[in-house]
Write an enzyme that holds these catalytic residues in place. Structure first.
Site: not given
Length: 284
Positions: A82-83, A180, A208-209, A232-233
């Site tokens: 990722d990224h 994000h 994303h986010g 993710d978060t």
């Protein structure tokens, strides 16, 4: 486990209008929780390795952990960088065993972003590894990324087509209003922009986010071209909440094993919810 490149399954998601959950893993507990959820839901799954996790564990240990626990499953598993920060890091990820890589040159001028991305595509496609890129700037904070809202801008559809034609990427992360990290206010995705980009490019698009976007907007995004959604978060919050809860019970005994297991169970429950929301349950 069926360890696969992202291209085939993201194309399947695009054609059948569901999204593959792209779940960030930071340790072995989270990997187990993600894979157990995918197995029970019979869903293809993408496990992401981000920059913070790379600094903490390195590529190889995380990839090997995904392989090890994945042997217990029979669903398609994509291991994704990722990224990615550079061409060199993309190559390191491929050598470590990633089957999908993202090169994020969104901070660069369009021509420079395309030039480096094209190099990543050439190297990755030679060994059947799929490539994701990003165009536009997505606000928020994640790992090494920090983009203030005033500096964020949405992906231009015409530039997106030019970029795709110049690079041959397999999927594109488009900036359409997500962010994000945690949202300060309810996000509002630019669905008309998303639909235009999807129609012009004809490839899977990535959101994303994904943590915190209302369910109705998630469903609308999938119906209009999103084939991969990053989470993710929310996963990190679920894991740490589980560990915190287990500490209240097992902390006085200094028993470490239930802590990680409770974290994994919380991750598993959340991933199952996301898989059902994304429409990928039963697609494996």
């Amino acid at each position: 486990m069926k360890l696969v490149s992202g291209k085939e399954w993201l194309e399947d998601a695009r054609k059948r209008q569901y999204a593959i959950g792209a779940f960030s893993a930071h340790n072995a507990d989270m990997i187990q929780g993600i894979l157990e959820a995918a197995e029970e839901e019979k869903a293809p799954v993408l496990i992401q390795i981000g920059q913070r996790a790379i600094r903490y564990c390195g590529f190889a240990p995380l990839v090997e952990a995904i392989r090890f626990y994945g042997q217990r499953t029979d669903v398609p598993v994509i291991i994704h960088l990722d990224h990615g920060k550079s061409y060199e890091q993309a190559i390191q990820a491929i050598q470590a065993g990633c089957t999908s890589v993202m090169y994020d040159g969104s901070h660069l001028p369009l021509a420079e972003n395309a030039a480096v991305t094209r190099q990543v595509v050439a190297a990755a496609h030679a060994v059947n590894v799929s490539v994701e890129a990003e165009l536009g700037k997505i606000a928020g904070v994640e790992d090494d990324l920090s983009v203030d809202e005033k500096d964020a801008f949405h992906t231009d559809p015409a530039e997106a087509l030019e970029f795709y034609q110049a690079t041959g990427i397999d999927s594109l992360a488009a900036a359409i209003g997500s962010a994000h990290g945690l949202y300060k206010t309810e996000p509002k995705l630019d669905i008309p922009r998303l639909r235009t980009i999807a129609d012009k490019l004809g490839i899977p698009l990535v959101l994303h986010g994904g943590s915190g976007i209302p369910d109705d907007q998630i469903r609308l995004a999938i119906a209009n071209g999103i084939s991969k959604i990053n989470v993710d978060t929310e996963l990190r919050a679920a894991y740490t909440d589980g560990v915190r809860e287990a500490l209240e019970v097992h902390g006085p005994q200094h028993d470490v094993y239930p802590l990680g297991r409770m974290g994994a169970e919380r991750v598993k429950a959340l991933v199952k919810q996301k898989i059902r929301l994304f429409g990928s349950a039963g697609k494996a």
